[in-house]
Enzyme design. Structure first.
Site, PDB file in Angstrom:
ATOM      1  N   LEU A 170      49.371  25.347  56.002  1.00 22.41           N
ATOM      2  CA  LEU A 170      50.356  24.682  56.846  1.00 22.41           C
ATOM      3  C   LEU A 170      51.744  25.123  56.407  1.00 22.41           C
ATOM      4  O   LEU A 170      52.208  24.778  55.310  1.00 22.41           O
ATOM      5  CB  LEU A 170      50.227  23.158  56.748  1.00 22.41           C
ATOM      6  N   ASP A 171      52.388  25.924  57.238  1.00 22.24           N
ATOM      7  CA  ASP A 171      53.715  26.455  56.908  1.00 22.24           C
ATOM      8  C   ASP A 171      54.783  25.600  57.598  1.00 22.24           C
ATOM      9  O   ASP A 171      54.630  25.222  58.753  1.00 22.24           O
ATOM     10  CB  ASP A 171      53.815  27.904  57.398  1.00 22.24           C
ATOM     11  N   GLU A 187      47.944  28.993  49.479  1.00 21.33           N
ATOM     12  CA  GLU A 187      49.191  28.494  48.885  1.00 21.33           C
ATOM     13  C   GLU A 187      48.919  27.233  48.075  1.00 21.33           C
ATOM     14  O   GLU A 187      49.596  26.941  47.100  1.00 21.33           O
ATOM     15  CB  GLU A 187      50.208  28.196  49.989  1.00 21.33           C
ATOM     16  N   GLU A 188      47.910  26.455  48.522  1.00 25.37           N
ATOM     17  CA  GLU A 188      47.646  25.141  47.908  1.00 25.37           C
ATOM     18  C   GLU A 188      46.638  25.194  46.772  1.00 25.37           C
ATOM     19  O   GLU A 188      46.233  24.144  46.257  1.00 25.37           O
ATOM     20  CB  GLU A 188      47.167  24.158  48.991  1.00 25.37           C
ATOM     21  N   GLU A 235      52.771  34.765  53.319  1.00 25.84           N
ATOM     22  CA  GLU A 235      53.894  34.553  54.240  1.00 25.84           C
ATOM     23  C   GLU A 235      54.522  35.908  54.609  1.00 25.84           C
ATOM     24  O   GLU A 235      54.444  36.351  55.747  1.00 25.84           O
ATOM     25  CB  GLU A 235      54.937  33.615  53.606  1.00 25.84           C
ATOM     26  N   ASP A 240      48.345  30.507  54.215  1.00 23.38           N
ATOM     27  CA  ASP A 240      49.234  29.357  54.078  1.00 23.38           C
ATOM     28  C   ASP A 240      48.699  28.357  55.095  1.00 23.38           C
ATOM     29  O   ASP A 240      48.915  28.527  56.293  1.00 23.38           O
ATOM     30  CB  ASP A 240      50.673  29.796  54.404  1.00 23.38           C
ATOM     31  N   ASP A 267      56.010  23.208  45.285  1.00 26.84           N
ATOM     32  CA  ASP A 267      56.322  22.480  46.524  1.00 26.84           C
ATOM     33  C   ASP A 267      55.641  21.107  46.518  1.00 26.84           C
ATOM     34  O   ASP A 267      54.484  20.997  46.110  1.00 26.84           O
ATOM     35  CB  ASP A 267      55.782  23.251  47.752  1.00 26.84           C
ATOM     36  N   ASP A 293      49.079  19.121  54.581  1.00 27.49           N
ATOM     37  CA  ASP A 293      48.811  20.377  53.846  1.00 27.49           C
ATOM     38  C   ASP A 293      47.388  20.357  53.304  1.00 27.49           C
ATOM     39  O   ASP A 293      46.643  21.331  53.390  1.00 27.49           O
ATOM     40  CB  ASP A 293      49.760  20.510  52.635  1.00 27.49           C
TER      41      ASP A 293
HETATM   42  P1  AHG Z   1      55.738  25.902  53.277  1.00 28.02           P
HETATM   43  O1  AHG Z   1      55.920  24.670  54.097  1.00 28.02           O
HETATM   44  O2  AHG Z   1      54.414  26.581  53.547  1.00 28.02           O
HETATM   45  O3  AHG Z   1      56.012  25.672  51.822  1.00 28.02           O
HETATM   46  O4  AHG Z   1      56.804  26.981  53.779  1.00 28.02           O
HETATM   47  C1  AHG Z   1      58.118  26.588  53.900  1.00 28.02           C
HETATM   48  C2  AHG Z   1      58.985  27.808  53.884  1.00 28.02           C
HETATM   49  C3  AHG Z   1      59.055  28.523  55.226  1.00 28.02           C
HETATM   50  O5  AHG Z   1      58.229  27.985  56.201  1.00 28.02           O
HETATM   51  C4  AHG Z   1      60.491  28.361  55.648  1.00 28.02           C
HETATM   52  O6  AHG Z   1      60.986  29.556  56.201  1.00 28.02           O
HETATM   53  C5  AHG Z   1      61.208  28.032  54.345  1.00 28.02           C
HETATM   54  O7  AHG Z   1      60.270  27.380  53.529  1.00 28.02           O
HETATM   55  C6  AHG Z   1      62.377  27.109  54.572  1.00 28.02           C
HETATM   56  O8  AHG Z   1      62.987  26.962  53.302  1.00 28.02           O
HETATM   57  P2  AHG Z   1      64.419  26.241  53.204  1.00 28.02           P
HETATM   58  O9  AHG Z   1      64.169  24.797  53.556  1.00 28.02           O
HETATM   59  O10 AHG Z   1      64.838  26.459  51.777  1.00 28.02           O
HETATM   60  O11 AHG Z   1      65.332  26.930  54.180  1.00 28.02           O
HETATM   61 MN    MN Z   2      54.881  28.544  54.127  1.00 28.14          MN
HETATM   62 MN    MN Z   3      52.491  25.808  53.349  1.00 29.35          MN
END
Ligand code: AHG
Ligand code: MN
Ligand code: MN
Length: 320
Positions: free
Chosen positions: A116-117, A93-94, A268, A114, A64, A70
């Site tokens: 920051l989700d 996560e990081e 998550e 996580d 990511d 984050d």
């Molecule tokens: P994060 O920001 O911690 O990487 O999590 C993002 C995740 C979750 O929060 C969300 O349900 C999903 O990514 C959305 O993914 P898409 O954009 O592929 O739908």
């Molecule tokens: Mn997340």
């Molecule tokens: Mn995150």
């Protein structure tokens, strides 16, 4: 029964008193998370002003793109969790690998989080959150993180939305606390949360529909004829929080490209499953209950289907 408006610290202590053998360690652990979340909240609220929007040049172990917030949230979680002395190790996560805090040698717990989700939503001012999962330390190695979700000691999340709400469970019910910014305290606003047995909202990224397994695609399509609404925010914390309150189903399935889906088990899927199941709902990977999955790595991904028990059971009749 806790009264509405009770502050989180008093609630945690009242809970501790129900267990005569409690040492207070879990209470200290939870209050460390509470403190970190208040600081993160203050950064989130003014992210646009203090030049902390946008991305860093890094990607994390999951590939990511890492946002500046984050990193800030991750640093704050590491600091408060380490300073509490209650955690032998932490996984984020990081971070590629777990961290063993200097003063955590006697810590009884390990935590995965996580920080920051929903990071992709930071720059557009859409709700984001922090997710955490606490297990008992077993042997002080990475195996402590590879325990099934049903063995969690506590799990929950903080959602930085129109208000800031902390929701958590220690396995005996789910309670939600809303931050009163004027006094800087989380106050009990959602006592003993229960998810509706069945809902009328489905939450999934339909942009990937062409890559889903065909029975799943047919079932998701059937929601349209049944008059369900589609709500998808793209922050798991927000989509799960709405599902907990209004019922229905949240899903991030595997697809032809991502054989295990996108969401990570340890910080998550598993904590959210613990909350949803303790509120009377159900969570599955499609192949097994989320809380029974034995992790084989820290950043392992799993397909996620969670929400109202009846909605999940109907889905499993089709894809299970
Ligand atoms: P994060 O920001 O911690 O990487 O999590 C993002 C995740 C979750 O929060 C969300 O349900 C999903 O990514 C959305 O993914 P898409 O954009 O592929 O739908
Ligand atoms: Mn997340
Ligand atoms: Mn995150």
């Amino acid at each position: 029964m806790a009264q509405l408006g009770m502050d989180l610290n008093r609630f945690i202590l009242e809970e501790e008193r129900k267990y005569p053998s409690a040492t207070g360690s879990l209470s200290l652990a939870l209050t460390a998370i509470e403190s970190a979340s208040k600081i993160i909240e203050s950064k989130v609220r003014k992210a646009g002003l203090s030049n902390i929007l946008g991305t860093t040049d890094n990607t994390n172990v999951s590939g990511d793109q890492v946002q500046k917030l984050d990193v800030i949230a991750n640093d704050l979680m590491i600091r408060y969790i380490s300073d509490s002395g209650q955690f032998h190790a932490l996984a984020s996560e990081e971070l590629d690998d777990p961290v063993f805090p200097e003063n955590g040698r006697d810590g009884k717990y390990v935590i995965s989080f996580d920080p920051l989700d929903g990071s992709s939503n930071i720059n557009v001012n859409v709700s984001i959150g922090t997710i955490f999962s606490i297990h008992k330390k077993i042997d002080g190695t990475v195996n402590d993180f590879l325990q099934e979700g049903h063995k969690q000691v506590a799990a929950g999340y903080i959602i930085y939305g129109s208000s800031t709400v902390l929701v958590y469970t220690t396995g005996n019910g789910v309670n939600g606390f809303t931050l009163d910014p004027s006094v800087g305290m989380f106050l009990l606003s959602h006592p003993d949360m229960k998810i509706p047995e069945k809902g009328k909202i489905y939450s999934i990224n339909e942009a990937y529909a062409h890559k889903w397994e065909k029975n799943l695609k047919a079932h998701i399509d059937s929601y349209k004829e049944k008059g369900y609404s589609l709500r998808y925010i793209g922050s798991m914390v927000s989509d799960v929080h709405r599902t907990l309150i209004k019922g229905g189903i949240f899903a991030y399935p595997a697809d032809s490209k991502n054989k295990s889906g996108k969401l990570r088990l340890l910080y998550e899927a598993s904590p959210m499953a613990f909350v949803i199941e303790n509120a009377g709902g159900r969570s599955t990977t499609g192949a097994e209950d989320t809380l029974n999955v034995k992790p084989d790595s820290i950043h392992q991904r799993v397909p996620v289907f969670l929400g109202s028990r009846e909605d999940i059971n109907e889905l499993l009749n089709v894809i299970g």
